[in-house]
Design a protein around this motif. Sequence first.
Motif, PDB file in Angstrom:
ATOM      1  N   ALA A 171       0.841  -1.191   0.000  1.00  0.00           N
ATOM      2  CA  ALA A 171       0.000   0.000   0.000  1.00  0.00           C
ATOM      3  C   ALA A 171       0.876   1.241   0.000  1.00  0.00           C
ATOM      4  CB  ALA A 171      -0.918   0.008   1.215  1.00  0.00           C
ATOM      5  N   GLY A 172       0.527   2.230  -0.845  1.00  0.00           N
ATOM      6  CA  GLY A 172       1.283   3.469  -0.895  1.00  0.00           C
ATOM      7  C   GLY A 172       1.276   4.191   0.445  1.00  0.00           C
ATOM      8  N   GLY A 173       2.382   4.835   0.746  1.00  0.00           N
ATOM      9  CA  GLY A 173       2.487   5.593   1.983  1.00  0.00           C
ATOM     10  C   GLY A 173       2.753   4.755   3.214  1.00  0.00           C
ATOM     11  N   THR A 174       3.035   3.469   3.045  1.00  0.00           N
ATOM     12  CA  THR A 174       3.258   2.600   4.215  1.00  0.00           C
ATOM     13  C   THR A 174       4.702   2.134   4.318  1.00  0.00           C
ATOM     14  OG1 THR A 174       2.694   0.582   3.000  1.00  0.00           O
ATOM     15  CG2 THR A 174       0.883   1.770   4.066  1.00  0.00           C
ATOM     16  N   GLY A 175       5.556   2.691   3.491  1.00  0.00           N
ATOM     17  CA  GLY A 175       6.963   2.302   3.569  1.00  0.00           C
ATOM     18  C   GLY A 175       7.223   0.890   3.112  1.00  0.00           C
ATOM     19  N   GLY A 176       6.400   0.376   2.214  1.00  0.00           N
ATOM     20  CA  GLY A 176       6.631  -0.960   1.677  1.00  0.00           C
ATOM     21  C   GLY A 176       5.930  -2.058   2.428  1.00  0.00           C
ATOM     22  N   GLN A 177       5.004  -1.715   3.320  1.00  0.00           N
ATOM     23  CA  GLN A 177       4.244  -2.746   4.037  1.00  0.00           C
ATOM     24  C   GLN A 177       3.366  -3.509   3.045  1.00  0.00           C
ATOM     25  OE1 GLN A 177       4.492  -3.131   7.574  1.00  0.00           O
ATOM     26  NE2 GLN A 177       6.206  -1.707   7.276  1.00  0.00           N
ATOM     27  N   ALA A 178       3.287  -4.830   3.208  1.00  0.00           N
ATOM     28  CA  ALA A 178       2.593  -5.695   2.265  1.00  0.00           C
ATOM     29  C   ALA A 178       1.249  -6.151   2.804  1.00  0.00           C
ATOM     30  CB  ALA A 178       3.445  -6.914   1.937  1.00  0.00           C
ATOM     31  N   LEU A 179       0.298  -6.344   1.877  1.00  0.00           N
ATOM     32  CA  LEU A 179      -0.996  -6.922   2.244  1.00  0.00           C
ATOM     33  C   LEU A 179      -0.770  -8.364   2.682  1.00  0.00           C
ATOM     34  CD1 LEU A 179      -4.178  -6.854   2.182  1.00  0.00           C
ATOM     35  CD2 LEU A 179      -3.982  -7.731  -0.164  1.00  0.00           C
ATOM     36  N   GLU A 180      -1.358  -8.737   3.856  1.00  0.00           N
ATOM     37  CA  GLU A 180      -1.196 -10.119   4.329  1.00  0.00           C
ATOM     38  C   GLU A 180      -2.472 -10.590   5.010  1.00  0.00           C
ATOM     39  OE1 GLU A 180       1.513 -10.966   7.477  1.00  0.00           O
ATOM     40  OE2 GLU A 180       0.449  -9.703   8.909  1.00  0.00           O
ATOM     41  N   VAL A 181      -2.573 -11.909   5.149  1.00  0.00           N
ATOM     42  CA  VAL A 181      -3.619 -12.485   5.984  1.00  0.00           C
ATOM     43  C   VAL A 181      -3.204 -12.243   7.435  1.00  0.00           C
ATOM     44  CG1 VAL A 181      -4.850 -14.590   6.618  1.00  0.00           C
ATOM     45  CG2 VAL A 181      -4.054 -14.264   4.248  1.00  0.00           C
ATOM     46  N   ARG A 182      -4.075 -11.506   8.200  1.00  0.00           N
ATOM     47  CA  ARG A 182      -3.711 -11.209   9.591  1.00  0.00           C
ATOM     48  C   ARG A 182      -3.544 -12.524  10.364  1.00  0.00           C
ATOM     49  NH1 ARG A 182      -4.441  -6.910  13.260  1.00  0.00           N
ATOM     50  NH2 ARG A 182      -5.591  -5.687  11.701  1.00  0.00           N
ATOM     51  N   GLY A 183      -2.362 -12.683  10.957  1.00  0.00           N
ATOM     52  CA  GLY A 183      -2.062 -13.922  11.661  1.00  0.00           C
ATOM     53  C   GLY A 183      -1.376 -14.946  10.792  1.00  0.00           C
ATOM     54  N   THR A 184      -1.067 -14.583   9.578  1.00  0.00           N
ATOM     55  CA  THR A 184      -0.395 -15.411   8.577  1.00  0.00           C
ATOM     56  C   THR A 184      -1.241 -16.637   8.237  1.00  0.00           C
ATOM     57  OG1 THR A 184       0.942 -16.739  10.099  1.00  0.00           O
ATOM     58  CG2 THR A 184       1.846 -14.605   9.409  1.00  0.00           C
ATOM     59  N   CYS A 185      -0.626 -17.632   7.618  1.00  0.00           N
ATOM     60  CA  CYS A 185      -1.394 -18.763   7.105  1.00  0.00           C
ATOM     61  C   CYS A 185      -1.925 -19.669   8.223  1.00  0.00           C
ATOM     62  CB  CYS A 185      -0.545 -19.598   6.145  1.00  0.00           C
ATOM     63  SG  CYS A 185      -0.202 -18.750   4.578  1.00  0.00           S
ATOM     64  N   ALA A 186      -1.500 -19.406   9.474  1.00  0.00           N
ATOM     65  CA  ALA A 186      -2.043 -20.185  10.585  1.00  0.00           C
ATOM     66  C   ALA A 186      -3.366 -19.604  11.070  1.00  0.00           C
ATOM     67  CB  ALA A 186      -1.044 -20.217  11.744  1.00  0.00           C
ATOM     68  N   ALA A 187      -3.775 -18.463  10.550  1.00  0.00           N
ATOM     69  CA  ALA A 187      -5.011 -17.813  10.988  1.00  0.00           C
ATOM     70  C   ALA A 187      -6.211 -18.649  10.585  1.00  0.00           C
ATOM     71  CB  ALA A 187      -5.103 -16.426  10.375  1.00  0.00           C
ATOM     72  N   PRO A 188      -7.306 -18.536  11.328  1.00  0.00           N
ATOM     73  CA  PRO A 188      -8.500 -19.315  11.001  1.00  0.00           C
ATOM     74  C   PRO A 188      -9.199 -18.789   9.750  1.00  0.00           C
ATOM     75  CG  PRO A 188      -8.948 -17.812  12.807  1.00  0.00           C
ATOM     76  CD  PRO A 188      -7.480 -17.728  12.547  1.00  0.00           C
ATOM     77  N   ASP A 189     -10.064 -19.628   9.203  1.00  0.00           N
ATOM     78  CA  ASP A 189     -10.886 -19.213   8.061  1.00  0.00           C
ATOM     79  C   ASP A 189     -11.708 -17.981   8.461  1.00  0.00           C
ATOM     80  OD1 ASP A 189     -12.299 -19.181   5.677  1.00  0.00           O
ATOM     81  OD2 ASP A 189     -13.767 -20.668   6.358  1.00  0.00           O
ATOM     82  N   GLY A 190     -11.802 -16.991   7.571  1.00  0.00           N
ATOM     83  CA  GLY A 190     -12.566 -15.780   7.873  1.00  0.00           C
ATOM     84  C   GLY A 190     -11.738 -14.703   8.540  1.00  0.00           C
TER      85      GLY A 190
END
Length: 710
Positions: free
Chosen positions: A572-591
């Motif tokens: 996202a612009g203006g975030t210093g290169g921060q990337a879109l991710e699934v919160r909690g990474t791939c161990a996060a629950p469905d939803g």
Amino acid sequence: MRRTAPRPTPRALLALALASAGLGTLALGPATTPAAAAPTPAPTAATASAAVTVGNGQALTPPMGWNSWNTFGTAVTQEQVVQTIDFMVARGLVAAGYNTVTIDDGWSLGHRDGQSADFAKTPEGAMQLYDANRDPVSGTDGTGTDVTSGHLVPDPARFPSRTVDGRTLNGIEYLSRYAHGKGMTFGIYATTTYTTCQGHPGSLGHESTDAADFVAWGVDYVKYDDCPYGPKIIGPDGHDYGTQGIGRELTRSLYARAQDFRRELDAASAAQNRPRVTLSVSAQPVHTGVPHLLAADDPARTDPVVVAAGTPPREAPGYAPTGKWCGQVANLCRIGGDRGPDLDGVLYNGQLRTALEYPGNVRPGSWNDMDMMFAGWLSPYGVYGTTDNCLCHKPMTDDEARSEMSILAMMAAPLISGADLRTAADSRHSDQGVTWTTGIGDTALAMYRNPDVIALDQDRLGRPATLVGAPPGSPTAPIVLKRQLADGDTAVLLVNQDPSGWQYITRTLADLGLTGPGYTVKDLWTGATGTFTTTVGSWVPAHGVALYRLKALPATVPAAVVGDGRYHGISAGGTGGQALEVRGTCAAPDGSTTDINTWWDWHTSEQWKFTPNPDGTVRITDNCDTPTQVHGTLTGGNGTGSAAWVLNRWDPDSPHQKWRVLQNTATGALTITNVATGLALGAPQSAPTSPVVLGAPDPAAPGQAWTLLN
């Protein structure tokens, strides 16, 4: 104004009538003034906006066609015109838009049918005028009467009468019928003065008769010239006004005389229930005008356009350049003198500078005429370089021909050819043991038919080109023209004015006032295509051009990542290169929802694939493959500020799971918009693990601009 006719070839049967040179000087005093000059009212916003244009519905695009003068002069014949019409039809010129054929000066006898002999002339070649007692007068005080009467008569030796469907037609009406039968329109020559430039009867004082005859003959187009003969005039102020004419030529402005004739044409058309006629004024006002003789009621004195333009010292209203007022009285007007086959006449120090000076006269129904084209013209006097070495007869090179046509097209000028548009057999000449043809060659013919250049000239917006940057510092310095077109495209012309060497001509998009992210381009002469993103430039041959049509690249296009089958990190612009991710990474629950976090190219929770759907939308899935996250689908919430989350379930009927992904053509940034809500995916905060949510689309919001990380 045509003062000199081409020298006759062996095929010409009649000698050409040459205009006499002006002789002597006559001084005029105040006592000779026929009417006191009315003061010119000061222009006001109200009067300037009240201008009445011709509005006859004619020439809504610049006229295109052919004129007889450059090739035949006064020796033109009916047979030659028929040959020209047939050639123009057969070789695709009429289909390309060149649909008017016009006969120039010399088509009539030297007298009207009310006389049995040609009218008397003064030593200067002017018509002899008379007073009430039928005594000859000089006419230089604005008085005097033209005693001729009757109708103009086509010269029967060159324009014989013909019988069509049991009706006898004079030679001009026959040609009009012939042109109409071939899908063309027909034009004739006349003048605002007592005599034509070649000494035949003019229409001044005979406007009603001539207009009615022209309409009855089926004339669609009148080339209306201005040829005042007479001695030079020294005014009461001691100023040498030069040759201005005699009689009403002095007391009624060219503006007024052209307006008189146009009104008579309109009246004749209405009376005979025929279409209105296009009027072309083919002259500039002579010298500077004679203000102390111009009639007080001359309409040029009160016309708001003329008044707003101002009247310089020693000039009279209506004697200002036609570029100021043409559209008030005619459909097109010459803005300069006669041109020859040398390209200089149409370059910046020729008619181009004048055309650039009067853009306000250019609009549908009103055009600045830059004279007939010499593209494809070959010397009728002999073989150039063999039997005819006069530089004044040197034909244009192919590069020069393209330059002439390009400049006229950029300025929305009429495209009227003066070349010999006949077959090689019909245009064959022999003289002093040499045989040659003046017929147009295939290369020049292809130039005339170029559909892209014709479309440029005929663009319905009717706005002429403007000069890019400062005027050229020398006659050989390059010039660049820019023209705005009706569909939003921009035409750019690079002109090399140097007759002897190539030049590299370039301008930045900023120089051209173009602010788009880039432009697709087509070279209108070669057909080559490409893209300009920073500059427009090319090597241009001597006296040549490069003519381009530019179309702005769209600000956004479907993103290139859609359908490439790869997983990408996006920041996202203006975030210093921060990337879109699934919160909690791939161990996060469905939803689980999404956030932004530090980019690690091996984190599959930060990798996304963009798959096109059959309906044109996009499905966005993560690269997780764990017991809780199995390539989850990015899903949008219901309103502003709602979270974007990932679901293992894909519902092809749910608009919340569909996105539109566009890419900015200038920056490459992606905009990701949810189909269900029309809200944009964004990161309003820049700290790591900040949530990614939906918001109202805002081009200024940096967090809504996503950049590819791999």
